[in-house]
Design a protein around this motif. Structure first.
Motif, PDB file in Angstrom:
ATOM      1  N   ASN A  45      20.087-131.079  86.831  1.00 33.69           N
ATOM      2  CA  ASN A  45      18.932-130.866  88.060  1.00 33.69           C
ATOM      3  C   ASN A  45      17.886-130.317  87.595  1.00 33.69           C
ATOM      4  OD1 ASN A  45      18.066-130.431  90.545  1.00 33.69           O
ATOM      5  ND2 ASN A  45      19.245-128.551  90.610  1.00 33.69           N
ATOM      6  N   PHE A  46      16.860-131.114  87.402  1.00 37.23           N
ATOM      7  CA  PHE A  46      15.320-130.712  86.866  1.00 37.23           C
ATOM      8  C   PHE A  46      14.601-130.136  87.897  1.00 37.23           C
ATOM      9  CE2 PHE A  46      16.737-133.872  83.817  1.00 37.23           C
ATOM     10  CZ  PHE A  46      16.826-132.999  82.633  1.00 37.23           C
ATOM     11  N   ASP A  47      15.232-130.129  89.074  1.00 34.23           N
ATOM     12  CA  ASP A  47      14.658-129.771  90.413  1.00 34.23           C
ATOM     13  C   ASP A  47      15.218-128.404  90.817  1.00 34.23           C
ATOM     14  OD1 ASP A  47      12.931-131.895  90.288  1.00 34.23           O
ATOM     15  OD2 ASP A  47      14.368-132.937  91.490  1.00 34.23           O
ATOM     16  N   ASP A  48      15.735-127.707  89.983  1.00 29.20           N
ATOM     17  CA  ASP A  48      16.489-126.389  90.474  1.00 29.20           C
ATOM     18  C   ASP A  48      15.487-125.603  90.823  1.00 29.20           C
ATOM     19  OD1 ASP A  48      18.620-124.625  90.578  1.00 29.20           O
ATOM     20  OD2 ASP A  48      18.102-123.765  88.786  1.00 29.20           O
ATOM     21  N   ASP A  49      15.820-124.955  92.150  1.00 32.90           N
ATOM     22  CA  ASP A  49      14.932-123.867  92.790  1.00 32.90           C
ATOM     23  C   ASP A  49      14.891-122.553  92.338  1.00 32.90           C
ATOM     24  OD1 ASP A  49      13.301-122.572  94.470  1.00 32.90           O
ATOM     25  OD2 ASP A  49      14.580-122.555  96.257  1.00 32.90           O
ATOM     26  N   ILE A  50      13.989-122.166  91.452  1.00 27.66           N
ATOM     27  CA  ILE A  50      14.179-120.679  90.817  1.00 27.66           C
ATOM     28  C   ILE A  50      13.110-119.942  91.424  1.00 27.66           C
ATOM     29  CG2 ILE A  50      15.138-121.482  88.429  1.00 27.66           C
ATOM     30  CD1 ILE A  50      12.419-121.823  87.359  1.00 27.66           C
ATOM     31  N   SER A  51      12.729-120.296  92.684  1.00 26.31           N
ATOM     32  CA  SER A  51      11.583-119.358  93.164  1.00 26.31           C
ATOM     33  C   SER A  51      11.927-118.076  93.652  1.00 26.31           C
ATOM     34  CB  SER A  51      11.259-120.279  94.441  1.00 26.31           C
ATOM     35  OG  SER A  51      12.104-120.354  95.277  1.00 26.31           O
ATOM     36  N   LYS A  52      13.408-117.967  93.724  1.00 25.14           N
ATOM     37  CA  LYS A  52      13.994-116.590  94.247  1.00 25.14           C
ATOM     38  C   LYS A  52      13.978-115.454  93.264  1.00 25.14           C
ATOM     39  CE  LYS A  52      15.732-118.243  98.631  1.00 25.14           C
ATOM     40  NZ  LYS A  52      17.020-118.699  99.210  1.00 25.14           N
ATOM     41  N   ILE A  53      14.023-116.088  91.929  1.00 23.69           N
ATOM     42  CA  ILE A  53      14.074-115.404  90.841  1.00 23.69           C
ATOM     43  C   ILE A  53      12.914-114.764  90.245  1.00 23.69           C
ATOM     44  CG2 ILE A  53      14.909-115.301  88.415  1.00 23.69           C
ATOM     45  CD1 ILE A  53      16.471-118.001  88.965  1.00 23.69           C
ATOM     46  N   PRO A  54      13.077-113.453  90.121  1.00 24.52           N
ATOM     47  CA  PRO A  54      11.631-112.723  90.053  1.00 24.52           C
ATOM     48  C   PRO A  54      10.939-113.315  88.702  1.00 24.52           C
ATOM     49  CG  PRO A  54      13.499-111.252  89.959  1.00 24.52           C
ATOM     50  CD  PRO A  54      14.085-112.412  90.065  1.00 24.52           C
ATOM     51  N   GLY A  55       9.552-113.047  88.733  1.00 21.76           N
ATOM     52  CA  GLY A  55       8.786-113.546  87.436  1.00 21.76           C
ATOM     53  C   GLY A  55       8.433-115.111  87.640  1.00 21.76           C
ATOM     54  N   GLY A  56       8.170-115.524  88.945  1.00 19.13           N
ATOM     55  CA  GLY A  56       7.750-116.840  88.956  1.00 19.13           C
ATOM     56  C   GLY A  56       6.422-117.481  88.472  1.00 19.13           C
ATOM     57  N   ASP A  57       5.353-116.272  88.063  1.00 18.02           N
ATOM     58  CA  ASP A  57       4.411-116.631  87.405  1.00 18.02           C
ATOM     59  C   ASP A  57       4.363-116.603  86.134  1.00 18.02           C
ATOM     60  OD1 ASP A  57       4.831-113.964  87.787  1.00 18.02           O
ATOM     61  OD2 ASP A  57       2.615-113.230  88.171  1.00 18.02           O
ATOM     62  N   LEU A  58       5.469-116.057  85.274  1.00 14.44           N
ATOM     63  CA  LEU A  58       5.422-116.106  84.063  1.00 14.44           C
ATOM     64  C   LEU A  58       6.039-117.397  83.510  1.00 14.44           C
ATOM     65  CD1 LEU A  58       7.788-112.871  83.694  1.00 14.44           C
ATOM     66  CD2 LEU A  58       5.289-113.070  83.828  1.00 14.44           C
ATOM     67  N   ARG A  59       5.645-117.524  82.181  1.00 11.99           N
ATOM     68  CA  ARG A  59       6.036-118.563  81.296  1.00 11.99           C
ATOM     69  C   ARG A  59       7.295-118.538  81.383  1.00 11.99           C
ATOM     70  NH1 ARG A  59       3.824-120.362  75.481  1.00 11.99           N
ATOM     71  NH2 ARG A  59       4.842-122.318  75.183  1.00 11.99           N
ATOM     72  N   THR A  60       8.104-119.745  81.551  1.00 10.00           N
ATOM     73  CA  THR A  60       9.513-119.800  81.824  1.00 10.00           C
ATOM     74  C   THR A  60      10.162-120.784  80.692  1.00 10.00           C
ATOM     75  OG1 THR A  60       9.281-119.048  83.967  1.00 10.00           O
ATOM     76  CG2 THR A  60      11.207-120.113  83.445  1.00 10.00           C
ATOM     77  N   TYR A  61      11.242-120.407  80.307  1.00 16.51           N
ATOM     78  CA  TYR A  61      11.992-121.127  79.407  1.00 16.51           C
ATOM     79  C   TYR A  61      13.604-121.297  80.225  1.00 16.51           C
ATOM     80  CZ  TYR A  61       8.947-119.782  75.559  1.00 16.51           C
ATOM     81  OH  TYR A  61       7.759-119.535  74.904  1.00 16.51           O
ATOM     82  N   ALA A  62      13.741-122.624  80.681  1.00 20.29           N
ATOM     83  CA  ALA A  62      14.995-122.639  81.438  1.00 20.29           C
ATOM     84  C   ALA A  62      16.111-123.705  80.671  1.00 20.29           C
ATOM     85  CB  ALA A  62      14.564-123.369  82.770  1.00 20.29           C
ATOM     86  N   ILE A  63      17.305-123.246  80.772  1.00 21.22           N
ATOM     87  CA  ILE A  63      18.324-124.204  80.331  1.00 21.22           C
ATOM     88  C   ILE A  63      18.731-124.948  81.694  1.00 21.22           C
ATOM     89  CG2 ILE A  63      20.792-124.240  79.655  1.00 21.22           C
ATOM     90  CD1 ILE A  63      20.229-121.345  78.240  1.00 21.22           C
TER      91      ILE A  63
END
Lengths: 279, 641
Positions: B214-232
């Motif tokens: 799922n490349f469209d996982d909604d991570i908007s509720k996880i804090p730090g939305g404006d940070l550079r993110t590495y996601a599994i």
């Protein structure tokens, strides 16, 4: 007076040169010096242990004749019982060999044992390692499994000519594959160390989620032969608690190690038969 | 004016200059003070944010159980030997200086004044260190795993804070060996990921579905939305129960926020929200019945749906050919996709396959006849092997005719002539009305997304006028065809199963479900159903016809010992790409006098006439009932396997 001053300066200078040599000497030189020191020191580790054995012998020989006769009788009984067991074992072993030959199976015996006395155990590293009175001259190599009557002792971490250091099963640096007695799903065990001299603990992780254990109904944790270091089924300890890990697949928990681990006197090093053949 | 006076300090023009200068300086001081005192927090936060990175870890999906608590979908661990760049940073640096020194010496020896390519040296340093660890793993495991410099560079550039997998998918033995032989404080760590695992392989694959990245996982509720993110990347249900209950099954992603240094290495962990496992789903499936039905299908194509008559819960939902969802995880390879496509196994025939219902539809025609008064329970009609409609003779399944038959006999022997006549006498509108009352043009309410009820067809003159106008106006021939479930009629096996369950319960609708809920209401209000518009005598007559079909008629092979089964067979003809093919149908419920389960089975033929309802579909019905009743131990002796 002047001579004294000169001597003090000279001593200081020698010390400074020695420290500098230690600091700046190449790693290979430092390692060889370290090893040489260990070998030089080995008799110092072994002698107190030998003396302790001798002391025990003398204290026993100082007992009354009557006691000695009774002890002798008991010993004779035990010896005869053990001899019987040895004969039974020999007979079973020969049968196994015969079947292996008939069925063209690889040899069942994977390890030979080398019995060794524990000669040193530092208070500061009580649950980390012990030194045993056998070394490379007895065929011991790094990584070999070490066991005793109560289960797993640990793994050989360092080998000298006459002594070896065993990383104990309770050490934080000790990790191995294991499983619960009666099933074969692998679990990872790691030592946890302890501040108490009486008992030590370990932890397990990657335990299947359907397992459960408590202090009142513990699970026996035994060695797994998967990695090839230990034979199958030697007791490591008892799992006394298990809780789910965040991934939901596994559980992790605590392991109570056998009390005998606190008073080790004699251990057996398991030498793989394949290594003996190679040697 | 003397020069001294002109440039003296008391010169008023200089005063102006001093004031301007003092004001400008005061403004600068004020701005500096404002930034240093009042804007301090803002700048500190900005600085911290520039040096923060977020790592998202997905939560594990929940498990799926069958109605008896058997685990039918779970997760299996995937072990990988990984290295975190942070742990080998010192070695990178040492190797970098070593290589740099060697390169400078080389350039000097050839007298070159060229500047060394420092980024290339850094890449080589990383590669050398990591190859060293890979070699260590290879020497312990006796393997020959390889990774290239590009693999290292890509990971370093894109996923620096995530673990670099040196060896993926370790076997249990490899895992055990590495756990024992790699020192605890080594940078090589065992990383545990999960993959979806289906213990029953291809059994119930269409009902259970599969997952994909799922490349469209909604991570908007996880804090730090404006940070550079590495996601599994997490997984999402694509079909079946996996997709229908994805909101329950999906785990909740966790996050770690790290302060990193200038080179991007971890410095301090400032937030740690652990991922959590998704919820479990208790499906309505009975995996043993499902397995029995799939075994009974063998290599044949088709579908079957078995329902709990009272609750509408689906005990078995079979679509053949199927696929092994384990081959689709963690991702679908082109080879697997091509193989499944070639076999036509992606289609969930039970919910999306559209088939003419054949003679199973005679139950609807019978109800229409009784309801409209065209026939009564004792009406006898004569079958001579055919029925003339206009200039065309519509054949019966018995070439020489069934002779005189009443309703029970007509259902037992599936006499076409009886139902041609009944259908024409009742009229297509009566037939369509009954079909609509039973919801054959609507969704039975299944939670799965793969429900093609919108494409089903109840044939009517209006339908033909709108959608088949080139076939001409509606004729009696169309009514005759529709009366025996041929012509334009198209339904899904799920709809036919829901119809059978409704009929067995004496109601018009069944709301089906893939969820097992012991507290589920099972009344007519829950199902949105009404009483069947027939008298008890009329209803019993149809049931008697279905029981007779099993006892002495076309559905004999569906009989099981100790349980009275009511069934209706059907054999429909279709044309696929201009090639005539046969479809074998059977609907059934049991026990006939107190129904518990209902089933619809369809088998697709490979050649014209190679399958038949009584011959091919009936044994599948029997296998399903035998398994169900032997498991519940109701009224039949235990079946020995």
């Amino acid at each position: 007076m002047r001579w004294r001053k000169l001597t003090a300066v000279r001593n200081l200078a020698v010390f400074a040169v020695a420290v500098a040599a230690c600091l700046f000497a190449p790693t290979a030189v430092r390692n060889s010096v370290n090893r040489a020191f260990e070998e030089f020191r080995a008799p110092l580790d072994a002698i107190p242990s030998q003396l302790s054995d001798l002391e025990k012998f003398w204290s026993l020989s100082a007992k009354s004749k009557r006691d000695l006769i009774e002890a002798g009788r008991d010993l004779a009984r035990l010896n005869s019982a053990y001899e019987l067991k040895v004969l039974e074992n020999a007979s079973l072993r020969s049968q196994i060999h015969r079947f292996e030959k008939i069925l063209n199976l690889p040899s069942h015996e994977k390890f030979k044992t080398e019995i060794a006395r524990v000669c040193r155990r530092d208070i500061s590293a009580w649950w980390q390692h012990v030194t045993i009175r056998k070394g490379s001259l007895h065929g011991i190599r790094e990584g070999y499994a070490v066991v005793y009557g109560g289960g797993v002792v640990g793994r050989i971490a360092k080998v000298n000519a006459y002594t070896s250091v065993v990383e104990l099963v309770s050490s934080r640096k000790f990790r191995m594959a294991a499983h619960v007695a009666g099933e074969d799903r692998p679990i990872i065990y790691q030592g946890l160390g302890s501040l108490s001299l009486q008992s030590a603990h370990g932890e397990v992780f990657d335990a299947p989620a359907d397992l459960s254990a408590s202090a009142t109904s513990p699970l026996r944790l035994v060695t797994s032969a998967l990695a090839g270091t230990f034979p199958e089924g030697i007791l490591i300890g008892e799992i006394v608690s298990l809780a789910p890990e965040p991934d939901g697949i596994f559980k992790s928990g605590r392991v109570r190690l056998p009390k005998g681990l606190a008073s080790l006197r004699e251990v057996a090093v398991l030498i793989p038969v394949a290594d003996i053949k190679t040697d | 004016m003397p020069v001294e006076q002109t440039y003296s300090k008391k010169n008023p023009r200089m005063y102006l200059f001093y004031w301007v200068f003092a004001l400008a300086f005061a403004a600068l001081l004020a701005a500096l003070g404002y930034r240093q005192i009042f804007m301090y927090d803002v700048y500190v936060e900005k600085m911290e944010r520039q040096s923060m990175r977020r790592v998202i870890e997905p939560g594990t999906r929940g498990d799926i159980y069958d109605r008896n608590g058997k685990l039918i979908v779970t997760n299996e661990p995937i072990f990988s030997a990984v290295v975190y760049f942070n742990d080998v940073r010192k070695e990178f640096r040492e190797e970098y200086f070593k290589l740099k020194k060697a390169e400078l010496a080389r350039l000097e020896s050839v007298g070159s004044k060229e500047r060394p390519d420092y980024s290339k040296i850094a890449e080589n340093a990383r590669s050398n260190v990591l190859n060293g660890y890979l070699a260590q793993i290879n020497s312990i495991l006796g393997t020959d795993y390889k990774l290239g410099i590009s693999d290292y560079n890509r990971h370093f550039a894109q996923k620096q804070l995530l673990p670099l997998p040196l060896v993926r998918n370790l076997t249990a033995r490899e895992h055990a060996i590495l756990a024992e032989r790699i020192p605890v404080d080594s940078p090589i760590q065992i990383y545990t990921d999960t993959a979806r695992y289906y213990p029953y392989g291809d059994v119930a694959s269409h009902a259970l579905g599969y997952v994909a990245n799922n490349f469209d996982d909604d991570i908007s509720k996880i804090p730090g939305g404006d940070l550079r993110t590495y996601a599994i990347v997490p997984t999402i249900g694509r079909t079946g129960i996996e997709a229908a209950f994805d909101d329950v099954l999906a785990g909740k992603s966790g996050a770690k926020i790290w302060i990193v240094d200038l080179a991007g290495y971890k410095y301090e962990n400032v937030l740690d929200i652990p991922p959590t496992k998704g919820g479990d789903v208790f499906s309505s499936l009975d995996i043993d019945v499902q397995q029995a039905v799939e075994d009974a299908f063998g290599e044949r194509k088709g579908a079957a749906v078995m329902l709990d008559v009272k609750s509408g819960e689906i005990l078995s939902l079979v679509s053949r050919p199927s696929y092994d969802p384990n081959t689709l995880t963690p991702y679908i390879t082109h080879k697997v996709d091509a193989e499944i496509t070639a076999r036509g196994a992606w289609l969930n025939r039970a919910t999306s396959g559209l088939y003419p219902p054949g003679s199973t539809f005679k139950i609807v025609t019978a109800m229409a006849g009784l309801k409209s008064g065209a026939i009564d329970v004792d009406t006898v009609k004569t079958c001579n092997g055919g029925y003339r409609v206009g200039s065309r003779i519509f054949p019966c399944n018995s070439r020489y005719g069934h002779g005189n038959l009443d309703l029970e006999g007509a259902l037992a022997h599936s006499c076409n002539v009886y139902f041609y006549e009944t259908g024409i006498e009742s009229g297509i509108d009566s037939i369509a009305e009954v079909a609509e009352e039973f919801g054959l043009n609507s969704s039975p309410g299944i939670e799965l997304k793969e429900d093609s009820w919108r494409r089903t067809i109840i044939a009517t003159p209006e339908f033909k006028k709108k959608r088949r106008k080139y076939d001409g106006p509606w004729t009696n021939g169309d009514t005759a065809n529709s009366s025996i479930g041929q012509g334009y009629m198209l339904f899904t096996p799920l709809q036919i199963a829901a119809f059978t369950a409704s009929f067995a319960r004496g109601e018009t609708r069944t709301k089906v479900s893939m969820l097992h809920d012991k507290k589920r209401k099972t009344d007519s209000e829950y199902h949105g159903a009404k009483k069947i518009p027939l008298t008890k005598e009329q209803y019993n007559a149809i049931v008697a016809g279905m029981v007779a079909a099993v006892e002495r008629g076309t559905a004999k092979r569906a009989a099981i010992e100790g349980v009275k089964v009511a069934a209706k067979s059907g054999t429909a003809q279709v044309s696929v790409n201009g090639r005539p093919l046969t479809l074998a149908w059977m609907i059934a419920f049991a026990p006939a006098d107190a129904p518990e389960v209902a089933i619809s089975v369809i088998v697709e033929g490979e050649e014209p006439g190679d399958v038949g309802g009584g011959k091919t579909a009936a044994p599948i019905v029997r296998a399903a009932f035998e398994k169900y009743f032997s498991a519940t131990n109701r009224g039949m002796p235990k079946i020995e396997n």
